[in-house]
Design a protein around this motif. Structure first.
Motif, PDB file in Angstrom:
ATOM      1  N   HIS A 254       0.484   8.101  -6.700  1.00  0.00           N
ATOM      2  CA  HIS A 254       1.368   8.617  -7.745  1.00  0.00           C
ATOM      3  C   HIS A 254       2.827   8.361  -7.407  1.00  0.00           C
ATOM      4  O   HIS A 254       3.176   8.114  -6.255  1.00  0.00           O
ATOM      5  N   GLU A 255       3.687   8.437  -8.411  1.00  0.00           N
ATOM      6  CA  GLU A 255       5.124   8.208  -8.228  1.00  0.00           C
ATOM      7  C   GLU A 255       5.724   9.130  -7.176  1.00  0.00           C
ATOM      8  O   GLU A 255       6.663   8.763  -6.492  1.00  0.00           O
ATOM      9  N   ASN A 256       5.172  10.352  -7.044  1.00  0.00           N
ATOM     10  CA  ASN A 256       5.723  11.297  -6.060  1.00  0.00           C
ATOM     11  C   ASN A 256       5.324  10.961  -4.625  1.00  0.00           C
ATOM     12  O   ASN A 256       5.794  11.606  -3.688  1.00  0.00           O
ATOM     13  N   LEU A 257       4.452   9.992  -4.433  1.00  0.00           N
ATOM     14  CA  LEU A 257       3.980   9.517  -3.130  1.00  0.00           C
ATOM     15  C   LEU A 257       3.301  10.613  -2.302  1.00  0.00           C
ATOM     16  O   LEU A 257       3.151  10.483  -1.093  1.00  0.00           O
ATOM     17  N   MET A 258       2.864  11.696  -2.971  1.00  0.00           N
ATOM     18  CA  MET A 258       2.218  12.805  -2.272  1.00  0.00           C
ATOM     19  C   MET A 258       0.781  13.029  -2.713  1.00  0.00           C
ATOM     20  O   MET A 258       0.080  13.860  -2.157  1.00  0.00           O
ATOM     21  N   GLN A 259       0.348  12.296  -3.737  1.00  0.00           N
ATOM     22  CA  GLN A 259      -1.016  12.443  -4.218  1.00  0.00           C
ATOM     23  C   GLN A 259      -1.499  11.103  -4.750  1.00  0.00           C
ATOM     24  O   GLN A 259      -0.696  10.213  -5.027  1.00  0.00           O
ATOM     25  N   ALA A 260      -2.821  10.988  -4.844  1.00  0.00           N
ATOM     26  CA  ALA A 260      -3.398   9.709  -5.267  1.00  0.00           C
ATOM     27  C   ALA A 260      -4.742   9.939  -5.939  1.00  0.00           C
ATOM     28  O   ALA A 260      -5.362  10.991  -5.780  1.00  0.00           O
ATOM     29  N   ASP A 261      -5.168   8.931  -6.684  1.00  0.00           N
ATOM     30  CA  ASP A 261      -6.515   8.856  -7.235  1.00  0.00           C
ATOM     31  C   ASP A 261      -7.234   7.747  -6.481  1.00  0.00           C
ATOM     32  O   ASP A 261      -6.604   6.762  -6.071  1.00  0.00           O
ATOM     33  N   ILE A 262      -8.546   7.905  -6.299  1.00  0.00           N
ATOM     34  CA  ILE A 262      -9.301   6.848  -5.629  1.00  0.00           C
ATOM     35  C   ILE A 262     -10.483   6.408  -6.477  1.00  0.00           C
ATOM     36  O   ILE A 262     -10.941   7.130  -7.362  1.00  0.00           O
TER      37      ILE A 262
ATOM     38  N   PRO B  83       0.798  -1.223   0.000  1.00  0.00           N
ATOM     39  CA  PRO B  83       0.000   0.000   0.000  1.00  0.00           C
ATOM     40  C   PRO B  83       0.838   1.284   0.000  1.00  0.00           C
ATOM     41  O   PRO B  83       0.311   2.358  -0.271  1.00  0.00           O
ATOM     42  N   GLU B  84       2.111   1.173   0.268  1.00  0.00           N
ATOM     43  CA  GLU B  84       2.969   2.357   0.312  1.00  0.00           C
ATOM     44  C   GLU B  84       3.754   2.553  -0.971  1.00  0.00           C
ATOM     45  O   GLU B  84       4.487   3.538  -1.103  1.00  0.00           O
ATOM     46  N   ALA B  85       3.624   1.649  -1.918  1.00  0.00           N
ATOM     47  CA  ALA B  85       4.328   1.765  -3.196  1.00  0.00           C
ATOM     48  C   ALA B  85       3.454   2.496  -4.205  1.00  0.00           C
ATOM     49  O   ALA B  85       2.218   2.445  -4.136  1.00  0.00           O
ATOM     50  N   ALA B  86       4.088   3.167  -5.146  1.00  0.00           N
ATOM     51  CA  ALA B  86       3.347   3.836  -6.217  1.00  0.00           C
ATOM     52  C   ALA B  86       2.540   2.794  -6.990  1.00  0.00           C
ATOM     53  O   ALA B  86       2.966   1.651  -7.147  1.00  0.00           O
ATOM     54  N   GLY B  87       1.375   3.199  -7.456  1.00  0.00           N
ATOM     55  CA  GLY B  87       0.496   2.315  -8.205  1.00  0.00           C
ATOM     56  C   GLY B  87      -0.770   2.025  -7.427  1.00  0.00           C
ATOM     57  O   GLY B  87      -1.014   2.567  -6.345  1.00  0.00           O
ATOM     58  N   TRP B  88      -1.586   1.131  -7.993  1.00  0.00           N
ATOM     59  CA  TRP B  88      -2.890   0.818  -7.398  1.00  0.00           C
ATOM     60  C   TRP B  88      -2.760  -0.143  -6.229  1.00  0.00           C
ATOM     61  O   TRP B  88      -2.020  -1.120  -6.292  1.00  0.00           O
ATOM     62  N   PHE B  89      -3.513   0.141  -5.187  1.00  0.00           N
ATOM     63  CA  PHE B  89      -3.683  -0.764  -4.051  1.00  0.00           C
ATOM     64  C   PHE B  89      -5.172  -0.838  -3.772  1.00  0.00           C
ATOM     65  O   PHE B  89      -5.853   0.179  -3.702  1.00  0.00           O
ATOM     66  N   GLN B  90      -5.671  -2.046  -3.614  1.00  0.00           N
ATOM     67  CA  GLN B  90      -7.095  -2.263  -3.385  1.00  0.00           C
ATOM     68  C   GLN B  90      -7.319  -2.618  -1.925  1.00  0.00           C
ATOM     69  O   GLN B  90      -6.712  -3.558  -1.401  1.00  0.00           O
ATOM     70  N   TYR B  91      -8.182  -1.854  -1.256  1.00  0.00           N
ATOM     71  CA  TYR B  91      -8.549  -2.086   0.135  1.00  0.00           C
ATOM     72  C   TYR B  91      -9.900  -2.792   0.188  1.00  0.00           C
ATOM     73  O   TYR B  91     -10.831  -2.402  -0.522  1.00  0.00           O
ATOM     74  N   ALA B  92     -10.023  -3.785   1.045  1.00  0.00           N
ATOM     75  CA  ALA B  92     -11.297  -4.469   1.275  1.00  0.00           C
ATOM     76  C   ALA B  92     -12.089  -3.667   2.307  1.00  0.00           C
ATOM     77  O   ALA B  92     -11.517  -3.153   3.273  1.00  0.00           O
ATOM     78  N   VAL B  93     -13.400  -3.568   2.112  1.00  0.00           N
ATOM     79  CA  VAL B  93     -14.275  -2.909   3.079  1.00  0.00           C
ATOM     80  C   VAL B  93     -15.207  -3.973   3.646  1.00  0.00           C
ATOM     81  O   VAL B  93     -15.930  -4.639   2.895  1.00  0.00           O
TER      82      VAL B  93
END
Length: 180
Positions: free
Chosen positions: A82-90, A57-67
């Motif tokens: 994102h590669e910069n580890l400072m922003q993300a898409d959800i 979950p701390e690496a750049a790229g998609w991580f899927q969380y179970a709810v």
């Protein structure tokens, strides 16, 4: 476990989630605005869940969380760091029988708290098909700002679709023009 809300647990996927994952992702209503075709076979679900369970979950790229609600998988949240580890898409997906009850809003709020407070991300973005009013309303309800509309932008399931763009700046960090 990454997040605990009043009713939900946002956690890493486990192999025990594959059957429920296949079930709700096979629902045509759930898959309608998503990037996969229903049905999702149990074998494919097992492979995906295994891949999700192994991801970082701390690496750049998609991580899927179970709810989960009372230990039962009811949906999932995706975070594309994102590669910069400072922003993300959800993104988010919930089983039909758990929609319209506030679970998705609760899970997304919890995830945003985790991303902004624990991970100190600067911004989280999301986009959705403009026809997907339920997702657009959810994003606005939890605090996202609509930042744009891309007309006829995405070729999706055999047609051109409009995309709504949303953003949420970390409320605890200074924005442009403000000093730290």
């Amino acid at each position: 476990m990454f997040v605990r809300t009043e009713r939900l647990t946002v956690r890493r996927f486990s192999s025990a989630d594959a059957e429920r994952f296949a079930a709700y992702r096979s629902d045509p209503a759930v898959a309608h605005f998503q990037g996969w075709e229903a049905p999702v076979s149990l074998a494919d679900a097992q492979q995906q869940v295994e891949r999700f369970a192994q991801a970082d979950p701390e690496a750049a790229g998609w991580f899927q969380y179970a709810v989960a609600l009372d230990g039962v998988l009811i949906g999932d949240l995706g975070v594309n760091l994102h590669e910069n580890l400072m922003q993300a898409d959800i993104g988010f997906t919930f089983a039909t029988e758990y929609q319209g009850q506030g679970y998705a809003s609760e899970a997304v709020r919890g995830l945003l708290q985790y991303l902004f407070v624990d991970r100190a991300l600067h911004k989280v973005s999301a986009e959705c098909d403009a026809r997907n009013t339920a997702s657009a309303l959810l994003l606005e309800r939890v605090g996202f700002t609509r930042e744009g509309l891309r007309l006829s932008h995405t070729w999706f399931k055999g047609e051109w679709t409009d995309d709504l763009l949303y953003g949420y700046l970390n409320p605890q960090q200074p924005t442009r023009g403000q000093s730290a």
